[in-house]
Design a protein around this motif. Structure first.
Motif, PDB file in Angstrom:
ATOM      1  N   TRP A  66       0.847  -1.220   0.000  1.00  0.00           N
ATOM      2  CA  TRP A  66       0.000   0.000   0.000  1.00  0.00           C
ATOM      3  C   TRP A  66       0.870   1.253   0.000  1.00  0.00           C
ATOM      4  N   GLU A  67       1.827   1.286   0.937  1.00  0.00           N
ATOM      5  CA  GLU A  67       2.664   2.487   1.052  1.00  0.00           C
ATOM      6  C   GLU A  67       3.494   2.701  -0.215  1.00  0.00           C
ATOM      7  N   ASP A  68       3.943   1.608  -0.800  1.00  0.00           N
ATOM      8  CA  ASP A  68       4.759   1.715  -2.016  1.00  0.00           C
ATOM      9  C   ASP A  68       3.925   2.279  -3.175  1.00  0.00           C
ATOM     10  N   LEU A  69       2.709   1.765  -3.335  1.00  0.00           N
ATOM     11  CA  LEU A  69       1.864   2.239  -4.441  1.00  0.00           C
ATOM     12  C   LEU A  69       1.450   3.690  -4.210  1.00  0.00           C
ATOM     13  N   TYR A  70       1.126   4.009  -2.974  1.00  0.00           N
ATOM     14  CA  TYR A  70       0.742   5.395  -2.662  1.00  0.00           C
ATOM     15  C   TYR A  70       1.899   6.347  -2.962  1.00  0.00           C
ATOM     16  N   ASN A  71       3.083   5.918  -2.578  1.00  0.00           N
ATOM     17  CA  ASN A  71       4.274   6.734  -2.813  1.00  0.00           C
ATOM     18  C   ASN A  71       4.540   6.923  -4.304  1.00  0.00           C
ATOM     19  N   ARG A  72       4.074   5.947  -5.081  1.00  0.00           N
ATOM     20  CA  ARG A  72       4.258   6.033  -6.531  1.00  0.00           C
ATOM     21  C   ARG A  72       3.404   7.139  -7.156  1.00  0.00           C
ATOM     22  N   ILE A  73       2.225   7.421  -6.549  1.00  0.00           N
ATOM     23  CA  ILE A  73       1.303   8.341  -7.215  1.00  0.00           C
ATOM     24  C   ILE A  73       1.086   9.661  -6.447  1.00  0.00           C
ATOM     25  N   LYS A  74       1.622   9.760  -5.245  1.00  0.00           N
ATOM     26  CA  LYS A  74       1.254  10.909  -4.408  1.00  0.00           C
ATOM     27  C   LYS A  74       1.717  12.250  -4.969  1.00  0.00           C
ATOM     28  N   ASP A  75       2.727  12.244  -5.789  1.00  0.00           N
ATOM     29  CA  ASP A  75       3.200  13.508  -6.355  1.00  0.00           C
ATOM     30  C   ASP A  75       2.270  14.073  -7.415  1.00  0.00           C
ATOM     31  N   TYR A  76       1.342  13.246  -7.881  1.00  0.00           N
ATOM     32  CA  TYR A  76       0.544  13.655  -9.048  1.00  0.00           C
ATOM     33  C   TYR A  76      -0.919  13.910  -8.724  1.00  0.00           C
ATOM     34  N   GLY A  77      -1.238  14.113  -7.477  1.00  0.00           N
ATOM     35  CA  GLY A  77      -2.646  14.332  -7.128  1.00  0.00           C
ATOM     36  C   GLY A  77      -3.142  13.145  -6.356  1.00  0.00           C
ATOM     37  N   LEU A  78      -3.679  13.418  -5.177  1.00  0.00           N
ATOM     38  CA  LEU A  78      -3.881  12.330  -4.230  1.00  0.00           C
ATOM     39  C   LEU A  78      -5.277  11.745  -4.237  1.00  0.00           C
ATOM     40  N   THR A  79      -6.265  12.540  -4.565  1.00  0.00           N
ATOM     41  CA  THR A  79      -7.604  12.090  -4.229  1.00  0.00           C
ATOM     42  C   THR A  79      -8.248  11.301  -5.352  1.00  0.00           C
ATOM     43  N   GLY A  80      -9.175  10.474  -4.963  1.00  0.00           N
ATOM     44  CA  GLY A  80     -10.116   9.916  -5.898  1.00  0.00           C
ATOM     45  C   GLY A  80      -9.700   8.626  -6.554  1.00  0.00           C
ATOM     46  N   MET A  81      -9.668   8.669  -7.866  1.00  0.00           N
ATOM     47  CA  MET A  81      -9.609   7.421  -8.622  1.00  0.00           C
ATOM     48  C   MET A  81      -8.311   6.647  -8.414  1.00  0.00           C
ATOM     49  N   THR A  82      -7.216   7.360  -8.157  1.00  0.00           N
ATOM     50  CA  THR A  82      -5.972   6.634  -7.888  1.00  0.00           C
ATOM     51  C   THR A  82      -6.102   5.812  -6.601  1.00  0.00           C
TER      52      THR A  82
END
Ligand code: CA
Length: 379
Positions: A80-96
């Motif tokens: 979970w933390e790894d995937l979140y860290n992969r996308i957190k720079d590009y907008g956090l909420t919603g579909m990701t």
């Protein structure tokens, strides 16, 4: 054990009698992105993502899939933390986060199957072995019979044994909303609980005014009175009304819920396990809510997989507060016709007299019907 593949199935079914809510979207189809995770030990886990299925699938296939393959499913929160860290720079909420939720649920399903235990036994244990379900329905279908159709549908749920019902409001005319709520309350009598859901269609003064007018009809909670971005507005509405104010189906992750809960902007938060970050993240959200004396009653609106994941999560939620005769968190059991909810599991989750038994089989506690999966698969 290692993950060998992550496969997305986009399922879609036609809605025979289209319906809408205060949002104004006409539901003509129901769709879900179902996540299948396979392992080298032959165990397969299932998850579901809330929201636009094609987008969920694209996020999983382009951003997450390669990072999950080769991982040990028991490292579910590490993943979970790894995937979140992969996308957190590009907008956090919603579909990701919804896409991440589907993976998280499938990994928990695998862990449960590997250990022969239902998920709720792995996340704290059974606070209850059955949950009270409330019927979600009373959408807007026939614009010429808005009061009559609500009365008829409410009557059906009461006859089926539901002890709680949630109806849609937000007809652009507070007098019509009130007339409809009053008619439903008179139909179901004083002993069936009644919640209302405005799908965030009101301003703060509109919500407060209508809320006060509805109070005489003994409303269990007023869901999404105003727009989810307006946390200050939620504080105002929640303070102004005696009835409980609920929301959160469109908030995501522990960070998204943190400020809402800490400010007590709502009395009840409603994270969706298929949207807010999966079972791992919803446990954290529930812990923050517990620490602030805010109730956590999850939102649910999906297929048999999302429903099963919600039941597993609910079984492990403590009563808030614990009491001699507590009022436990209820299961949102949406009732509009949906084969993805009713047929996708060989052993579907059903209610009897408004009560749903918590499945005690391994993982999610359901088995997927592959014929149904293939029948409704569109991508
Ligand atoms: Ca809702």
């Amino acid at each position: 054990m290692k993950v060998t593949d992550v496969i997305c199935h986009v399922l879609q079914s036609k809605v025979e009698q289209p319906f809408t809510s205060a949002r104004g979207w006409l539901y003509t189809t129901r769709a879900s992105c179902i996540v299948e995770i396979r392992t080298d030990e032959g165990i397969t886990g299932w998850g579901e993502c809330y929201g636009p299925a094609a987008v969920n699938r694209t996020i999983i296939e382009t951003q997450y899939r390669s990072r999950v393959i080769g991982r040990d499913p028991f490292d579910v929160e590490v993943v979970w933390e790894d995937l979140y860290n992969r996308i957190k720079d590009y907008g956090l909420t919603g579909m990701t986060i919804a896409a991440l939720s589907g993976i998280d649920i499938a990994l928990w399903d695998i862990i449960g199957r590997a250990l022969g235990k239902p998920i709720h036994k792995l996340i704290g244990g059974a606070h209850r072995t059955e949950v009270q379900a409330y019927a979600t329905g009373l959408y807007f279908v026939d614009m010429d019979r808005l009061v009559e159709e609500a009365v008829e549908e409410a009557q059906e749920y009461a006859e089926q044994g539901f002890r709680a019902i949630k109806m849609k409001i937000g007809l652009g005319d507070p007098k019509l909303d009130l007339r409809r709520v009053k008619a439903v309350r008179e139909t179901i009598g004083p002993d069936v609980k009644l919640a209302v859901d405005a799908n965030h269609c009101f301003t703060v003064p509109q919500a407060i005014r209508l809320g006060r007018a509805m109070e005489e009809h003994d409303i269990l909670w007023f869901e999404e009175p105003i727009s989810p971005e307006d946390h200050d507005g939620y504080v105002e509405v929640t303070r102004a009304l005696d009835m409980a104010v609920a929301g959160g189906e469109n908030d995501f992750t522990r960070w998204g819920f943190r400020d809402v809960i800490a400010r007590k902007a709502m009395d009840i938060v409603q994270p969706d396990v298929c949207a807010a970050g999966g079972i791992s993240e919803c446990r954290k959200i529930a812990a923050i809510a517990s620490a602030h004396g805010v109730e956590c009653v999850p939102h649910a609106w999906g297929s048999a997989i999302g429903l099963a994941a919600t039941v597993q999560f609910l079984a492990a939620l403590p009563d808030t507060p614990p009491a001699f005769r507590p009022m436990p968190p209820m299961l949102e059991f949406e009732q509009t016709p949906n084969p993805l909810r009713d047929q996708l599991a060989k052993d579907p989750i059903v209610q009897r007299q408004g009560i749903v038994r918590v499945p005690d089989g391994p993982g999610l506690g359901i088995e997927i019907d592959h014929a149904i999966l293939n029948q409704y698969k569109v991508a």
